[in-house]
Design a protein around this motif. Structure first.
Motif, PDB file in Angstrom:
ATOM      1  N   ALA A   1      -1.059   7.194  -7.598  1.00 28.59           N
ATOM      2  CA  ALA A   1      -2.008   6.325  -8.291  1.00 28.59           C
ATOM      3  C   ALA A   1      -1.964   6.491  -9.803  1.00 28.59           C
ATOM      4  O   ALA A   1      -2.316   5.564 -10.544  1.00 28.59           O
ATOM      5  CB  ALA A   1      -3.425   6.576  -7.776  1.00 28.59           C
TER       6      ALA A   1
ATOM      7  N   ASN B   1       3.523  -5.314  -1.150  1.00 24.75           N
ATOM      8  CA  ASN B   1       2.593  -4.396  -1.829  1.00 24.75           C
ATOM      9  C   ASN B   1       2.952  -4.054  -3.274  1.00 24.75           C
ATOM     10  O   ASN B   1       2.092  -3.570  -4.011  1.00 24.75           O
ATOM     11  CB  ASN B   1       2.497  -3.077  -1.036  1.00 24.75           C
TER      12      ASN B   1
ATOM     13  N   THR C   1       0.894  -5.743  -6.124  1.00 24.89           N
ATOM     14  CA  THR C   1      -0.480  -5.226  -6.156  1.00 24.89           C
ATOM     15  C   THR C   1      -0.521  -3.831  -6.752  1.00 24.89           C
ATOM     16  O   THR C   1      -1.369  -3.520  -7.589  1.00 24.89           O
ATOM     17  CB  THR C   1      -1.080  -5.204  -4.738  1.00 24.89           C
ATOM     18  N   ALA C   2       0.397  -2.960  -6.338  1.00 21.54           N
ATOM     19  CA  ALA C   2       0.435  -1.600  -6.871  1.00 21.54           C
ATOM     20  C   ALA C   2       0.693  -1.610  -8.369  1.00 21.54           C
ATOM     21  O   ALA C   2       0.158  -0.779  -9.109  1.00 21.54           O
ATOM     22  CB  ALA C   2       1.502  -0.778  -6.150  1.00 21.54           C
TER      23      ALA C   2
ATOM     24  N   ASP D   1      -2.684  -3.208  -9.901  1.00 23.27           N
ATOM     25  CA  ASP D   1      -3.917  -2.511  -9.540  1.00 23.27           C
ATOM     26  C   ASP D   1      -3.551  -1.095  -9.100  1.00 23.27           C
ATOM     27  O   ASP D   1      -3.536  -0.782  -7.909  1.00 23.27           O
ATOM     28  CB  ASP D   1      -4.626  -3.274  -8.415  1.00 23.27           C
TER      29      ASP D   1
ATOM     30  N   GLY E   1      -4.817   1.766  -8.826  1.00 23.02           N
ATOM     31  CA  GLY E   1      -5.675   2.596  -7.989  1.00 23.02           C
ATOM     32  C   GLY E   1      -5.864   2.078  -6.582  1.00 23.02           C
ATOM     33  O   GLY E   1      -6.620   2.662  -5.797  1.00 23.02           O
ATOM     34  N   ASN E   2      -5.190   0.991  -6.233  1.00 29.93           N
ATOM     35  CA  ASN E   2      -5.321   0.411  -4.899  1.00 29.93           C
ATOM     36  C   ASN E   2      -4.553   1.285  -3.900  1.00 29.93           C
ATOM     37  O   ASN E   2      -3.335   1.187  -3.779  1.00 29.93           O
ATOM     38  CB  ASN E   2      -4.768  -1.021  -4.906  1.00 29.93           C
ATOM     39  N   ILE E   3      -5.272   2.125  -3.182  1.00 30.43           N
ATOM     40  CA  ILE E   3      -4.625   3.096  -2.295  1.00 30.43           C
ATOM     41  C   ILE E   3      -3.950   2.411  -1.104  1.00 30.43           C
ATOM     42  O   ILE E   3      -2.916   2.887  -0.608  1.00 30.43           O
ATOM     43  CB  ILE E   3      -5.637   4.155  -1.813  1.00 30.43           C
ATOM     44  N   ARG E   4      -4.486   1.289  -0.689  1.00 28.42           N
ATOM     45  CA  ARG E   4      -3.824   0.570   0.408  1.00 28.42           C
ATOM     46  C   ARG E   4      -2.426   0.120  -0.020  1.00 28.42           C
ATOM     47  O   ARG E   4      -1.451   0.281   0.723  1.00 28.42           O
ATOM     48  CB  ARG E   4      -4.661  -0.633   0.831  1.00 28.42           C
ATOM     49  N   ALA E   5      -2.323  -0.456  -1.237  1.00 33.37           N
ATOM     50  CA  ALA E   5      -1.013  -0.876  -1.739  1.00 33.37           C
ATOM     51  C   ALA E   5      -0.121   0.335  -1.969  1.00 33.37           C
ATOM     52  O   ALA E   5       1.084   0.303  -1.672  1.00 33.37           O
ATOM     53  CB  ALA E   5      -1.176  -1.675  -3.023  1.00 33.37           C
ATOM     54  N   ARG E   6      -0.692   1.401  -2.514  1.00 32.00           N
ATOM     55  CA  ARG E   6       0.083   2.623  -2.735  1.00 32.00           C
ATOM     56  C   ARG E   6       0.601   3.198  -1.413  1.00 32.00           C
ATOM     57  O   ARG E   6       1.720   3.707  -1.331  1.00 32.00           O
ATOM     58  CB  ARG E   6      -0.771   3.671  -3.453  1.00 32.00           C
TER      59      ARG E   6
END
Length: 411
Positions: free
Chosen positions: A194, A239, A242-243, A246, A248-253
């Motif tokens: 992140a 993903n 998005t990563a 964004d 901090g988007n843990i789902r994308a990470r």
């Protein structure tokens, strides 16, 4: 024998090794000390880089080591790109301190690749450069047990059997390859990614995409690698934007971390040609020489090598249309395949990455010389006649490099 059996008729037995244990998920890095304890390790060398330490990514890991009463020493003199100086200095440090019983790597691909060589060179004699023989495994003794923890979602080095190094004289990349370089445990914690800067996220993500897409179109690909590469490419394509936008988007990470890890598995399969096929052959040559970081170089090469290979692999390339959400109806397989390279160029633009050689200050005057090097020499290192779908000639190699310079797609 049906068509699918014919398609995947394989002339060799499928013999391959993989990492012994993988821990994947948010917060898993906190278990590093537990894993070393399970291995019976008491004194570990932590290999990392200054930014990992600066951004506090070691804090939970060090706490885990202390909780398990594991002594450690931190070596953080690793640069962003893997080079022989990094490896020699780190190996000298580890060898001169004979008390280490394990290696714990936390960082990007350069850190992980260096750590794998360190763990193996402590137990094997000689100079590290003697082991940079991609087609021959020169390691005779098992290395120190090692845990690899990536902080970027790109190289997949945590699960690969390679250590990539920049040759100091030529400024081209080469590598060591050995099952001895495989991690004992890979810990993939998306939270650690992140804090990666957007440019690092973009470059590492394109590297992961290239691993999987190049692996997919390898002439010797089969259902084992295809299934993994296809899913990984889907995760990355869906993903990465998005990563990048964004962080901090843990789902994308998580999607990126999984895609990158799977890509590391794909390039470890012996039928996928090590780092990968034509795109990595090109990117690992012009990237170090002209100052483009690895992910930028192989990412920029990807659409052009797909365009180059369409005539020989349009079914495989076209299979990416569903993954990339590209509409197609009633078109030929070749027409569908021709939609893939522009989609990747659009992704590069969305990620604010270069899409031509001229954008990375590759001199136009070097086009012919570079094409000659790829055709006459470098393709042998990657065994492209065996793995790349389309045969290289001097003429089509020159055309390919010219297209990459100008930003031209032929299909």
């Amino acid at each position: 024998m049906n068509d699918m059996d014919t398609l995947y008729e394989y002339k060799h037995a499928l013999n391959f090794d993989q990492v012994k244990r993988i821990l994947f998920g948010a917060g898993q890095a906190r278990l590093a000390g537990d894993q070393l304890s399970l291995m019976g390790r008491k004194n570990t060398l932590i290999v990392t880089d200054p930014n990992v330490y600066k951004f506090g990514l070691l804090e939970n890991i060090l706490e885990s080591l202390s909780k398990n009463h594991i002594k450690y020493e931190i070596y953080d003199k690793i640069s962003n790109e893997p080079n022989m100086e990094n490896i020699i200095n780190a190996v000298d440090f580890a060898r001169s301190n004979g008390k280490f019983d394990s290696v714990l790597a936390v960082g990007g691909g350069s850190v992980l690749d260096t750590s794998k060589m360190v763990a193996s060179m402590v137990t094997n004699p000689g100079d590290p450069s003697e082991y940079l023989t991609p087609v021959e495994d020169k390691f005779k003794n098992p290395g120190l047990p090692k845990i690899l923890i990536p902080t970027t979602g790109g190289t997949g080095s945590e699960v690969s059997n390679m250590s990539v190094v920049i040759d100091k004289e030529s400024m081209y990349k080469t590598w060591a390859a050995s099952s001895n370089l495989l991690a004992d445990t890979a810990i993939v914690d998306p939270v650690l990614n992140a804090s990666a800067p957007p440019r690092t996220t973009a470059a590492s993500g394109m590297d992961a995409l290239a691993h999987n897409v190049e692996g997919l179109i390898s002439k010797e690909a089969n259902p084992v690698s295809d299934g993994i590469a296809t899913k990984a490419a889907s995760l990355i394509f869906r993903n990465l934007r998005t990563a990048y936008n964004d962080p901090g988007n843990i789902r994308a990470r998580s999607g990126m971390s999984m895609g990158a890890m799977l890509g590391g598995m794909v390039i470890t399969f012996p039928w996928v040609a090590g780092p990968s096929i034509l795109g990595h052959c090109l990117g690992e040559a012009f990237g170090p020489k002209y100052g483009a970081i690895h992910g930028v170089a192989v990412g920029m090469a990807l659409p052009y090598i797909l365009d180059f290979n369409i005539s020989a692999a349009y079914n495989k390339i076209g299979s990416l249309a569903g993954i990339f959400n590209i509409p197609h109806r009633g078109e030929s397989a070749r027409e569908v395949a021709s939609k893939i390279p522009p989609a990747i160029i659009q992704m590069l633009k969305d990620l604010e990455m270069p899409t031509t050689l001229k954008e990375i200050n590759f001199p136009k005057s070097d086009i012919e010389k570079f094409a000659e090097y790829i055709y006459s020499s470098r393709q042998k290192l990657y065994d492209l006649p065996r793995f790349n779908p389309r045969r290289l000639t001097m003429e089509n190699s020159l055309k390919l490099i010219t297209n990459m310079y100008d930003g031209t797609l032929e299909n």
